[in-house]
Design an enzyme around this catalytic site. Structure first.
Site, PDB file in Angstrom:
ATOM      1  N   ASN A 131       0.782  -1.170  -0.090  1.00 14.94           N
ATOM      2  CA  ASN A 131      -0.081  -0.156   0.007  1.00 14.94           C
ATOM      3  C   ASN A 131       0.784   1.200  -0.154  1.00 14.94           C
ATOM      4  OD1 ASN A 131      -1.883   1.916   0.337  1.00 14.94           O
ATOM      5  ND2 ASN A 131      -3.137   0.890   1.785  1.00 14.94           N
ATOM      6  N   ASP A 132       1.485   1.659   1.193  1.00 16.64           N
ATOM      7  CA  ASP A 132       2.276   2.764   1.348  1.00 16.64           C
ATOM      8  C   ASP A 132       3.260   3.067   0.036  1.00 16.64           C
ATOM      9  OD1 ASP A 132       0.612   3.519   3.331  1.00 16.64           O
ATOM     10  OD2 ASP A 132       1.957   2.752   4.874  1.00 16.64           O
ATOM     11  N   VAL A 133       4.112   1.833  -0.265  1.00 18.20           N
ATOM     12  CA  VAL A 133       5.334   1.906  -1.116  1.00 18.20           C
ATOM     13  C   VAL A 133       4.785   1.982  -2.586  1.00 18.20           C
ATOM     14  CG1 VAL A 133       6.505   0.215   0.293  1.00 18.20           C
ATOM     15  CG2 VAL A 133       5.139  -0.864  -1.591  1.00 18.20           C
ATOM     16  N   VAL A 134       3.370   2.096  -2.865  1.00 17.46           N
ATOM     17  CA  VAL A 134       2.929   2.579  -4.092  1.00 17.46           C
ATOM     18  C   VAL A 134       1.983   3.708  -4.102  1.00 17.46           C
ATOM     19  CG1 VAL A 134       3.079   0.358  -5.243  1.00 17.46           C
ATOM     20  CG2 VAL A 134       0.895   0.668  -4.104  1.00 17.46           C
ATOM     21  N   ALA A 138       0.687   3.631   7.242  1.00 19.90           N
ATOM     22  CA  ALA A 138       0.806   4.828   7.675  1.00 19.90           C
ATOM     23  C   ALA A 138      -0.850   5.647   7.906  1.00 19.90           C
ATOM     24  CB  ALA A 138       1.564   5.646   6.777  1.00 19.90           C
TER      25      ALA A 138
END
Lengths: 89, 468
Positions: free
Chosen positions: B394-397, B435
């Site tokens: 999620n956060d990494v994209v 996050a």
């Protein structure tokens, strides 16, 4: 004497940084578990600490031997298990 | 010159060469074997060269420890590797602290007379003993907290309480004060020794509980580094080069990984340790204000998109590990490849819960390591990619990292999945990532959501693909 041994320590850090920077991200987990096993080198101190004088030191030494062996045996074994899986096409 | 020292040097050389061989998957296994031979040499040397050892105790200790370690190592699931490494770090740290403690207890009488101990001045000796006990004990308790968080015994959310930083500051100040007092010749060594153990244990806990689940890669790397520092400090206590060199190597290794992880999140180490990102109150506001409309597809519809694609990039995240979907994705990828499509994997440095977590999982599923690409290699590949398949990441994209200065992940390098023609995102629910922020990617025109457990979704997708 204190200086000699500090020199060894500092040079070893440089060697460590040099070789470990070359480890590719793919192998970061085995690097952690493998280096973890190496930190089990405390087992050397632990063995010396079990020397018999009937005091509390001996018992602390025994616990240290157990903990360090978990680290050494477990660490090297699990790293080997992981690295066995990395295959090419 | 004692000959035993030569063997410690030999062990250290084997450690260095072993680590060097870790620079390629082909030679890595041999490197690990080499390092373990080094360890064997160090242990045998110690047994032969030391006087007055209690072999019964040592053998008992090695058998117990070996059994525990061996069983753990053989049984653990690859998805649980972060917990395993965390707990082993803890044992390593504890062993170092215990060794330093044992030596200290034996030398208390000498310390008060001011003679040299193990060839060290009393001041230097005290400082390294305290350092070893401090770092080792902190590693021990900190690792157990990290283990608890990863295993789910403790909430993965950051645990914070008012005045936490003040407590930490007081603990740190007390440590320094006690050390200074003892070094200047203070009395009552034994009680202060216990106080140091207690304070260190407490600090391991208070420094680890405020760190959230997704920041675990940093914490584990850091604890890894600490276990090395503790071993090196113990090496100073005993004046043993083997311990000093090995400890320095591990310390450096952990530090490098910590640095890579921090860069992967565009955060400083201080920010990770004291920032407590992922707190709910921090992230509300902006995220909720923007309502995102998503398109939800069935696996059947997704299968048709895959059928038309030539190039597919899979983006695995922690969700893949949780769902144990590594084998399922390999089956889907193999099927796509059999249809002449190209499949690659994009691995973000902080995907998962420890450095390299995703790589190990995918390797377990027999996915060749040449197909696993890191951030810099893969990002240009998204330009001509037909389908980016995001699995439990999620956060990494999250494109907000590029432009939204108010976002907690602003500045973090991300995988440019949105550049590909279609992005298929698999998630269990619409819940926010670690996050705690809504991911605008999900609402993009080229984004499609396929909800469900990653493993079940992939198995269904494979079925649908075969039926086309």
């Amino acid at each position: 004497m204190d200086i000699n041994i500090l020199t060894v320590f500092i040079l070893a850090i440089f060697v460590g940084i040099e070789i470990i920077s070359k480890v590719p991200p793919t192998l970061h987990t085995p690097l952690m578990s493998g280096s973890n096993a190496i930190s089990g080198i405390a087992i050397v101190g632990a063995i010396i600490a079990t020397r018999l004088d009937g005091g509390m030191g001996t018992w602390l030494g025994l616990i240290a031997v157990i903990f360090a062996t978990v680290n050494v045996i477990g660490g090297f074994m699990v790293t080997d298990r992981m690295l066995k899986m990395f295959k090419r096409k | 010159m004692e000959y035993s020292k030569l063997f410690y040097v030999l062990a250290a050389i084997l450690f260095i060469l072993g680590l060097k061989k870790l620079s390629h998957p082909k030679t890595a296994r041999g490197g690990n074997t080499m390092a373990s031979i080094g360890m064997f040499i160090a242990i045998v040397t110690t047994l032969l060269a030391s006087n007055n050892l209690d072999f019964t105790l040592i053998i008992a200790g090695i058998v117990i420890g070996g059994l525990i370690g061996g069983v753990f190592a053989a049984k653990i699931e690859m998805t649980q590797m972060p917990q395993m490494v965390a707990i082993f770090n803890g044992f390593g740290g504890a062993a170092s602290a215990l060794v330093a403690g044992a030596d200290f207890i034996r030398n208390i009488d000498k310390l008060q007379t001011g003679v040299f101990i193990n060839g060290l001045s009393p001041t230097f000796y005290l400082v390294v003993v305290i350092l070893s006990i401090f770092v080792g004990t902190l590693t021990f308790t900190g690792s157990f907290i990290a283990f608890g968080k990863l295993q789910g015994f403790i909430s993965g959310q950051p645990i914070v309480f008012p005045g936490q930083q003040i407590f930490n500051a007081i603990f740190a100040f007390s440590m320094v004060t006690i050390t200074a007092y003892l070094v200047m010749g203070g009395n009552d060594l034994v009680n202060f020794f216990y106080a140091i153990v207690f304070l260190s244990a407490l600090m391991g806990i208070t420094l680890t509980i405020p760190i959230g689940g997704a920041d675990m890669p940093v914490v584990i790397s850091l604890l890894n580094s600490y276990s090395g520092v503790a071993a090196a400090a113990t090496g100073f206590v005993l004046m043993n080069n083997g311990l000093i060199i090995s400890g320095a190597l591990v310390g450096a290794s952990g530090l490098i990984l910590t640095n890579i992880m921090c860069k992967g999140m565009n955060r400083s180490l201080t920010n990770v340790i004291f920032g407590a990102v992922g707190l709910k109150q921090e992230s509300s506001g902006d995220g909720e204000a923007k309502q995102i409309t998503v398109k939800s597809y069935s696996t059947e519809e997704a299968a048709m998109i895959f059928d038309a694609a030539d190039k597919v990039i899979v983006v695995p995240g922690y969700g893949l590990a949780v769902a144990q979907a590594q084998h399922a994705i390999r089956e889907v990828a193999e099927f796509l490849e059999s249809k002449g499509k190209k499949v690659l994997y994009a691995i973000h440095p902080v995907a998962g819960r420890m450095p390299g977590h995703m790589n190990v999982l995918l390797a377990e599923a027999n996915i060749p390591y040449e197909q696993l690409k890191d951030l810099d290699e893969i990002n240009p590949e998204f330009e001509d990619c037909d389908v980016a398949l995001v699995l439990g990441a999620n956060d990494v994209v999250n494109p907000a990292a590029r432009h939204d200065k108010s976002s907690p992940i602003y500045g973090m390098p991300i995988l440019d999945v949105d550049k590909s023609r279609t992005v298929i995102i698999n998630k269990r629910t619409m819940n926010t990532g670690f996050a705690g922020i809504q991911n605008e990617l999900f609402g993009f025109d080229n984004s499609i959501m396929v909800f469900g457990d990653a493993k079940e979704m992939l198995q269904q997708l494979l079925k649908d693909l075969k039926e086309l």
